[in-house]
Design a protein around this motif. Structure first.
Motif, mmCIF file in Angstrom:
data_model
loop_
_atom_site.group_PDB
_atom_site.id
_atom_site.type_symbol
_atom_site.label_atom_id
_atom_site.label_comp_id
_atom_site.label_asym_id
_atom_site.label_seq_id
_atom_site.Cartn_x
_atom_site.Cartn_y
_atom_site.Cartn_z
ATOM 1 N N LEU A 27 14.301 2.419 16.617
ATOM 2 C CA LEU A 27 14.218 3.388 17.701
ATOM 3 C C LEU A 27 15.580 3.752 18.271
ATOM 4 C CD1 LEU A 27 11.062 2.066 19.469
ATOM 5 C CD2 LEU A 27 11.318 4.216 18.251
ATOM 6 N N THR A 30 18.129 7.775 18.048
ATOM 7 C CA THR A 30 17.735 8.717 19.071
ATOM 8 C C THR A 30 18.759 9.833 19.202
ATOM 9 O OG1 THR A 30 18.857 7.354 20.705
ATOM 10 C CG2 THR A 30 16.513 6.959 20.377
ATOM 11 N N GLN A 159 12.490 18.598 11.986
ATOM 12 C CA GLN A 159 12.199 17.179 11.988
ATOM 13 C C GLN A 159 12.832 16.535 10.758
ATOM 14 O OE1 GLN A 159 9.868 15.823 14.678
ATOM 15 N NE2 GLN A 159 10.865 17.709 15.336
ATOM 16 N N GLN A 161 12.805 12.896 8.065
ATOM 17 C CA GLN A 161 12.042 11.753 7.573
ATOM 18 C C GLN A 161 12.970 10.828 6.798
ATOM 19 O OE1 GLN A 161 9.435 12.013 4.037
ATOM 20 N NE2 GLN A 161 7.775 11.301 5.369
ATOM 21 N N ILE A 180 9.747 6.758 8.384
ATOM 22 C CA ILE A 180 10.036 7.072 9.778
ATOM 23 C C ILE A 180 10.201 8.580 9.906
ATOM 24 C CG2 ILE A 180 11.466 6.529 11.771
ATOM 25 C CD1 ILE A 180 12.723 4.304 9.963
ATOM 26 N N GLU A 181 9.536 9.170 10.892
ATOM 27 C CA GLU A 181 9.682 10.598 11.143
ATOM 28 C C GLU A 181 10.066 10.824 12.588
ATOM 29 O OE1 GLU A 181 6.340 12.936 9.966
ATOM 30 O OE2 GLU A 181 6.241 12.066 7.952
ATOM 31 N N GLY A 182 10.927 11.812 12.812
ATOM 32 C CA GLY A 182 11.335 12.099 14.173
ATOM 33 C C GLY A 182 12.075 13.405 14.292
ATOM 34 N N ILE A 186 12.423 9.229 17.551
ATOM 35 C CA ILE A 186 11.437 8.842 16.553
ATOM 36 C C ILE A 186 10.055 9.111 17.121
ATOM 37 C CG2 ILE A 186 10.306 6.845 15.495
ATOM 38 C CD1 ILE A 186 12.956 5.741 14.786
ATOM 39 N N ASN A 187 9.215 9.762 16.319
ATOM 40 C CA ASN A 187 7.854 10.083 16.730
ATOM 41 C C ASN A 187 6.808 9.222 16.031
ATOM 42 O OD1 ASN A 187 8.864 12.261 18.297
ATOM 43 N ND2 ASN A 187 8.936 13.536 16.468
ATOM 44 N N LEU A 189 6.138 6.025 12.877
ATOM 45 C CA LEU A 189 6.614 5.034 11.925
ATOM 46 C C LEU A 189 5.407 4.479 11.172
ATOM 47 C CD1 LEU A 189 9.259 2.317 12.561
ATOM 48 C CD2 LEU A 189 7.110 1.724 11.474
#
Length: 223
Positions: A27, A30, A159, A161, A180-182, A186-187, A189
């Motif tokens: 996390l 960011t 976004q 990944q 992991i996507e964000g 991060i949105n 996992l």
């Protein structure tokens, strides 16, 4: 220190949740730009924020259960202190991981403390992932094949990944891949296990302020 019985219970429960908790260390990825980003730029961001706080919701699908296991709570990730994973539902569980110790407390029961020397494998898994937010990618590139791509989303900013595929044991004996996507934060996992179980964690209300620990948060890491 926990008794032998409590030690076994502590280790068994931690192994069930460690797959989710150790990856929360990611996390620290960011404040990512909406523009396309390279792996090097993404890795540089790993140590960019001293503190990250937010909420989590976890859904774990296991072959032995007909319905997924649902849990939720808050997390705190400190580059200097470690990780506080505070589950509030379905039951209160507080797990604190530092460089050489971890503490786990169920509801109002006394906290159980485990040192790195008590269970080296647990700390091996934890430190592999904690190295992410510290910017230490040397261990990651040894253990994982990393694949980063930009995802287009018409409703939001671009976004990204990141997919981590374990190269060798013990990681490749547990995970087939970690995705992991964000965007800015991060949105989502997702942990895919070799045996078919899957864990999906979604994050919300992420923030990097305040930049210092509160008095309560300082006490959490004092054990």
């Amino acid at each position: 220190m926990p008794t032998m019985r409590n030690h076994s219970r502590f280790s068994a429960h931690f192994k069930r949740v460690v797959k989710a908790i150790i990856t929360v260390s990611m996390l620290a990825l960011t404040s990512i730009s909406a523009q396309a980003i390279t792996l090097e730029q993404l890795q540089t961001k790993l140590s960019s924020e001293p503190l990250v706080r937010g909420d989590f919701s976890q859904q774990r699908e296991m072959a032995m259960f007909d319905q997924p296991l649902i849990s939720s709570g808050q997390f705190l990730l400190s580059a200097k202190k470690g990780l506080w994973w505070h589950q509030t539902a379905p039951m209160p569980v507080s797990l604190v991981l530092t460089k050489d110790k971890l503490s786990q407390q169920f509801d109002n029961q006394p906290a159980q403390v485990l040192a790195a020397s008590d269970n080296p494998m647990v700390f091996y898994f934890s430190h592999v992932f904690l190295s992410l937010f510290k910017g230490d990618t040397s261990q990651l590139t040894e253990q994982f094949d990393l694949s980063l791509k930009t995802l287009k989303d018409s409703k939001t900013h671009e976004q990204w990944q990141l997919v981590l595929t374990p190269k060798a044991a013990p990681l490749n004996k547990v995970f087939s891949k970690i995705s992991i996507e964000g965007g800015q934060f991060i949105n989502k996992l997702e942990l895919d296990e070799i045996r078919g179980d899957k864990t999906l964690i979604t994050f919300s209300q992420q923030t990097t302020t305040p930049t210092t620990l509160t008095s309560e948060e300082k006490r959490v890491f004092q054990f």
